[in-house]
Write an enzyme that holds these catalytic residues in place. Structure first.
Site, PDB file in Angstrom:
ATOM      1  N   CYS A 177      42.147  42.999  34.087  1.00 53.90           N
ATOM      2  CA  CYS A 177      41.772  41.645  33.655  1.00 53.90           C
ATOM      3  C   CYS A 177      40.455  41.294  34.336  1.00 53.90           C
ATOM      4  CB  CYS A 177      42.886  40.637  33.959  1.00 53.90           C
ATOM      5  SG  CYS A 177      43.305  40.506  35.715  1.00 53.90           S
ATOM      6  N   ASN A 208      41.827  40.372  38.607  1.00 51.17           N
ATOM      7  CA  ASN A 208      42.882  41.217  39.203  1.00 51.17           C
ATOM      8  C   ASN A 208      43.776  40.426  40.168  1.00 51.17           C
ATOM      9  OD1 ASN A 208      43.144  44.268  41.234  1.00 51.17           O
ATOM     10  ND2 ASN A 208      44.403  43.645  39.533  1.00 51.17           N
ATOM     11  N   CYS A 250      45.804  37.604  38.508  1.00 49.76           N
ATOM     12  CA  CYS A 250      46.805  36.930  37.669  1.00 49.76           C
ATOM     13  C   CYS A 250      47.428  37.889  36.649  1.00 49.76           C
ATOM     14  CB  CYS A 250      46.194  35.734  36.940  1.00 49.76           C
ATOM     15  SG  CYS A 250      45.509  34.463  38.037  1.00 49.76           S
ATOM     16  N   ARG A 251      46.684  38.203  35.580  1.00 44.86           N
ATOM     17  CA  ARG A 251      47.289  38.943  34.466  1.00 44.86           C
ATOM     18  C   ARG A 251      47.538  40.415  34.767  1.00 44.86           C
ATOM     19  NH1 ARG A 251      42.750  37.220  30.399  1.00 44.86           N
ATOM     20  NH2 ARG A 251      41.671  37.322  32.416  1.00 44.86           N
ATOM     21  N   SER A 252      46.533  41.114  35.297  1.00 43.76           N
ATOM     22  CA  SER A 252      46.756  42.561  35.479  1.00 43.76           C
ATOM     23  C   SER A 252      47.768  42.886  36.580  1.00 43.76           C
ATOM     24  CB  SER A 252      45.437  43.325  35.644  1.00 43.76           C
ATOM     25  OG  SER A 252      44.712  42.899  36.769  1.00 43.76           O
ATOM     26  N   ASP A 255      43.731  33.805  29.613  1.00 48.04           N
ATOM     27  CA  ASP A 255      43.439  33.664  31.039  1.00 48.04           C
ATOM     28  C   ASP A 255      44.108  32.388  31.552  1.00 48.04           C
ATOM     29  OD1 ASP A 255      42.339  33.205  33.509  1.00 48.04           O
ATOM     30  OD2 ASP A 255      40.268  33.553  32.885  1.00 48.04           O
TER      31      ASP A 255
HETATM   32  P1  4NP Z   1      42.899  37.095  35.970  1.00 45.84           P
HETATM   33  O1  4NP Z   1      42.630  35.529  36.161  1.00 45.84           O
HETATM   34  O2  4NP Z   1      41.670  37.672  35.300  1.00 45.84           O
HETATM   35  O3  4NP Z   1      44.102  37.137  35.092  1.00 45.84           O
HETATM   36  O4  4NP Z   1      43.135  37.652  37.362  1.00 45.84           O
HETATM   37  C1  4NP Z   1      41.463  35.013  36.711  1.00 45.84           C
HETATM   38  C2  4NP Z   1      41.327  34.965  38.075  1.00 45.84           C
HETATM   39  C3  4NP Z   1      40.198  34.404  38.628  1.00 45.84           C
HETATM   40  C4  4NP Z   1      39.195  33.900  37.803  1.00 45.84           C
HETATM   41  C5  4NP Z   1      39.333  33.964  36.429  1.00 45.84           C
HETATM   42  C6  4NP Z   1      40.469  34.527  35.887  1.00 45.84           C
HETATM   43  N1  4NP Z   1      38.047  33.298  38.370  1.00 45.84           N
HETATM   44  O5  4NP Z   1      37.214  32.788  37.602  1.00 45.84           O
HETATM   45  O6  4NP Z   1      37.901  33.301  39.598  1.00 45.84           O
END
Ligand code: 4NP
Length: 164
Positions: free
Chosen positions: A14, A17, A19-21, A131
């Protein structure tokens, strides 16, 4: 005697790294363990971005997973070039991750990069795992549901010998 088949290596990716992954990695680890396939399928996750390198999974993602009996582990890392050689399949959470990964991938390895939700037989035309980072708490429950359905489909494809 023939050599044992080498493990199938899957990398979930993602943006951050956190939340989703890591959720996808934790869900897939649990499904793989249920089927006793720990020696057959190797798993990892990474982010296309570097902002959260070294961080634990987001506390909201951990809470959503814990509510379903799954512990999220690991620390965030950024995708690196060697990943395209090392892994058999690189599973992007959304179309933005997919295009970032395909741009990074050596030409011969671009086919390894797929959207995770391609493997959810019930996913209609919408193949992104949204996201959840800046959204409401319910977004993390939705992520969990989408990822769980897709990971079940992914395992079914691997067991059927159709992947990677
Ligand atoms: P992820 O979520 O891609 O599912 O881990 C996010 C985590 C952090 C951010 C965006 C999405 N950020 O903008 O910091």
């Amino acid at each position: 005697m023939s050599a044992p088949p080498r493990p199938v290596r899957l990398l979930f990716v993602c943006l951050g790294n956190i939340c989703r992954s890591p959720t996808a990695e934790g869900v897939m680890r649990s499904i793989v363990a249920e089927h006793g396939l720990q020696d057959t399928i190797e798993l990892d996750s990474a982010g296309t971005g570097s902002w959260h390198v070294g961080s634990a999974p987001d506390r909201r993602a951990r809470a959503a997973a814990a509510g379903r009996g799954i512990e999220l582990a690991g620390t965030a890392r950024q995708v690196e070039h060697a990943d395209f050689e090392r892994f058999d399949l690189i599973l992007a959470m959304d179309s933005s991750n997919l295009s970032d990964l395909r741009a990074l991938a050596p030409a011969g390895q671009r086919g390894k990069v797929r959207l995770l939700r391609e493997f959810d037989p019930a996913a209609g035309g919408e193949l992104d795992v949204p996201d959840p980072y800046y959204g409401a708490a319910g977004g993390f429950e939705e992520v969990f549901d989408l990822v769980q359905a897709a990971c079940a489909g992914l395992l079914a494809e691997i067991r059927a010998g159709r992947l990677p």
